[in-house]
Design a protein around this motif. Structure first.
Motif, PDB file in Angstrom:
ATOM      1  N   ASN A   6      46.890  46.412  32.437  1.00 23.58           N
ATOM      2  CA  ASN A   6      47.374  46.688  33.782  1.00 23.58           C
ATOM      3  C   ASN A   6      46.378  46.126  34.794  1.00 23.58           C
ATOM      4  N   THR A   7      46.622  46.381  36.060  1.00 25.24           N
ATOM      5  CA  THR A   7      45.687  45.964  37.108  1.00 25.24           C
ATOM      6  C   THR A   7      44.751  47.132  37.345  1.00 25.24           C
ATOM      7  N   LEU A  10      41.739  48.800  38.897  1.00 24.48           N
ATOM      8  CA  LEU A  10      40.837  48.728  40.046  1.00 24.48           C
ATOM      9  C   LEU A  10      40.221  50.100  40.288  1.00 24.48           C
ATOM     10  N   ILE A  32      49.127  49.566  38.627  1.00 24.84           N
ATOM     11  CA  ILE A  32      47.896  49.316  39.388  1.00 24.84           C
ATOM     12  C   ILE A  32      47.127  50.627  39.473  1.00 24.84           C
ATOM     13  N   ARG A  87      47.715  41.361  43.979  1.00 24.09           N
ATOM     14  CA  ARG A  87      48.784  42.226  43.473  1.00 24.09           C
ATOM     15  C   ARG A  87      48.769  43.572  44.205  1.00 24.09           C
ATOM     16  N   ASP A 141      44.305  40.245  40.862  1.00 25.86           N
ATOM     17  CA  ASP A 141      44.345  41.710  40.932  1.00 25.86           C
ATOM     18  C   ASP A 141      44.358  42.176  42.382  1.00 25.86           C
ATOM     19  N   ASN A 150      37.822  42.076  37.049  1.00 30.57           N
ATOM     20  CA  ASN A 150      38.882  41.883  38.036  1.00 30.57           C
ATOM     21  C   ASN A 150      38.908  40.455  38.553  1.00 30.57           C
ATOM     22  N   THR A 151      40.070  40.058  39.088  1.00 31.19           N
ATOM     23  CA  THR A 151      40.294  38.692  39.548  1.00 31.19           C
ATOM     24  C   THR A 151      40.933  38.700  40.931  1.00 31.19           C
ATOM     25  N   PRO A 158      52.047  40.868  36.351  1.00 32.64           N
ATOM     26  CA  PRO A 158      50.611  40.677  36.119  1.00 32.64           C
ATOM     27  C   PRO A 158      50.372  39.584  35.113  1.00 32.64           C
ATOM     28  N   GLU A 159      49.189  38.976  35.200  1.00 35.23           N
ATOM     29  CA  GLU A 159      48.844  37.915  34.253  1.00 35.23           C
ATOM     30  C   GLU A 159      48.707  38.481  32.847  1.00 35.23           C
TER      31      GLU A 159
END
Length: 357
Positions: free
Chosen positions: A16-17, A19, A319, A343, A340, A336-337, A356-357
Motif C-alpha cells: 500500500n502507500t 506514509l 494510504i 497519490r 506516494d 517512499n517515493t 499504486p505502483e
C-alpha cells in the motif's frame, strides 16, 4: 555498485502507500529473514548464543549512528522505562522543564514521582525558559504530533548556562535526522520507527560518568559478568551503560541488528535528504489545495490541521497516515517515493485515484 534506490527496492515491497513511519516503520527484508531464523533457532532448541550477539551488534551499530562510544549505550525495551530511570535519579523537589503536549513516554515518569516540580512551556520557548534551579530539561527532538523540531543547540547552551542536564527523546528523529547524542546528557530512542526494527527494543545513551543514574531496573543482564549474576543480588554492576540494560527481547534485537545495518549502509545524510524532499513536496502540494501544514521546516513529518477525519477514508484507499488530535499526520521515509506523495495529494484533492505502483 548499489545505489540508494536499488538498496531500498531490494529491501521493501509495501502493498500500500505507507506514509506512517511516525507510528511504526516497515521492516526490511533482511530483518524479516533474521526474525524467521531467530524463531527457528528457538523452536529447534538450538543455543541462543547468536541472539545475544545480535544485541551487542545492534548496540554498537546504534552507537555509531548516535555518534557516541558503545559503552555509553544501554539496551532496553521502551523510552518510558528509560525515562523512569532518569526520573528516579532526581532529588525530591527538583524542577523538570518539558515542552507542552510532548509525547507521554518522555513526560509521565516525572509526573508520577509526585514530588518533582514539572513545568511545561511551549516548545518554541523551551530554551528561554531554563532558569536557575532547573535540574533537567526533557524534550523530543521531533514532536510526535506534528513533526516540529526542537532547537537543541539553543537548549544545550541554556542548560549549560544554568547547570541543568538535558534529556532528548530521539524516537521521531533517529534514522532520518543526523543525531549527536554526545551533545546531550541523556538520549533515548525506540527502534521500531525510523530505525526500522521490530517493537520491543530501545536505547538509552548516558554520559561517560553514567550521569548519576541509579540502575533501579537492573537484573542479571546488568552485571559486569551477566552469566555469573543470575542468583542473589548482582555483586558487580557493569562498569558501562550496560548496567542500565533490562532483559533483552532477543527476537527484536535479532531483527533490529539488520535494520540498523541497512541504515548505516544508506547513510543518515542520504536518508535525511530523501525524506525531507518528499515532505517538502507534500507541503507544496497541500498549499496548492488550499491547506496549510503546521509549520515544521526541515521535518520529515507533516501535520495538517482539520484533515485527521479523513484518515479512515485514506486507509480504505490503501494510504496509511495517522489522525493525531484532529490533524492528518503523514511521515515520509526511505521507502517512499514521489508517487506516494502524489497519490495522497490526489485523494485529498478529490482527483481520480491512480493505481499504486
Amino acid at each position: 555498485m548499489e545505489t540508494f534506490e536499488t538498496l531500498v527496492r531490494a529491501e521493501f515491497a509495501p502493498k500500500n502507500t505507507f506514509l506512517n513511519t511516525a507510528s511504526n516503520g516497515l521492516l526490511p527484508a533482511r530483518a524479516v529473514a533474521a526474525l524467521h531464523e531467530a524463531v527457528r533457532l528457538r523452536a529447534e532448541g538450538r543455543p541462543l548464543t547468536p541472539l545475544y550477539a545480535d544485541v551487542e551488534a545492534a548496540r554498537a551499530s546504534f552507537a555509531r549512528l548516535a555518534g557516541v562510544s558503545v559503552d555509553r549505550v544501554a539496551a532496553g525495551a521502551s523510552v518510558a522505562a528509560h525515562t523512569g530511570v532518569i526520573a528516579a535519579s532526581l532529588p525530591a523537589g527538583a524542577e523538570v522543564l518539558t515542552a507542552e503536549d510532548d509525547f507521554t513516554s518522555v513526560l509521565n515518569p516525572f509526573h508520577v514521582r509526585g514530588d518533582l516540580k514539572v513545568r511545561a512551556v511551549p516548545l518554541e520557548r523551551l530554551a528561554e525558559s531554563v532558569r536557575p534551579g532547573t535540574a533537567l530539561v526533557a524534550v523530543s527532538a521531533a514532536q510526535s504530533a506534528d513533526g516540529r523540531l526542537a532547537d537543541l543547540a539553543a537548549l544545550r547552551e541554556a542548560a549549560r548556562e544554568h547547570g541543568a542536564r538535558t534529556y532528548v527523546d530521539c524516537s521521531q528523529s533517529a534514522g532520518w535526522l543526523p543525531t549527536d547524542a554526545a551533545a546531550h546528557d541523556y538520549t533515548a530512542t525506540v527502534g521500531f520507527k525510523w530505525l526500522l526494527g521490530p517493537h520491543g527494543a530501545a536505547f538509552l545513551v548516558v554520559p561517560e560518568d553514567l550521569g548519576g543514574l541509579s540502575p533501579v531496573l537492573a537484573g542479571w543482564v546488568a552485571g559486569e559478568r551477566p552469566w555469573e549474576s543470575c542468583y542473589g543480588p548482582v555483586t558487580e554492576l557493569a562498569r558501562s551503560a550496560r548496567r542500565f540494560d533490562i532483559s533483552h527481547s532477543l527476537f527484536s534485537y535479532a531483527g533490529l541488528r539488520r535494520s540498523l545495518e541497512l541504515v548505516e549502509e544508506l547513510g543518515v545524510d542520504a536518508v535525511h535528504a530523501h525524506d525531507v524532499r518528499l515532505a517538502d513536496r507534500f507541503r507544496e502540494g497541500l498549499a496548492s489545495l488550499g491547506h496549510e501544514a503546521v509549520p515544521a521546516p526541515g521535518s520529515a513529518i507533516v501535520s495538517v490541521p482539520g484533515l485527521g477525519r479523513r484518515q479512515a477514508e485514506l486507509s480504505a484507499a490503501g494510504i496509511e497516515v495517522s489522525d493525531r488530535a484532529g490533524h492528518l499526520r503523514a511521515s515520509f521515509h526511505l521507502y517512499n517515493t514521489d508517487a506516494d506523495v502524489d497519490r495522497l495529494l490526489d485523494v485529498l484533492g478529490g482527483r481520480p485515484l491512480s493505481a499504486p505502483e
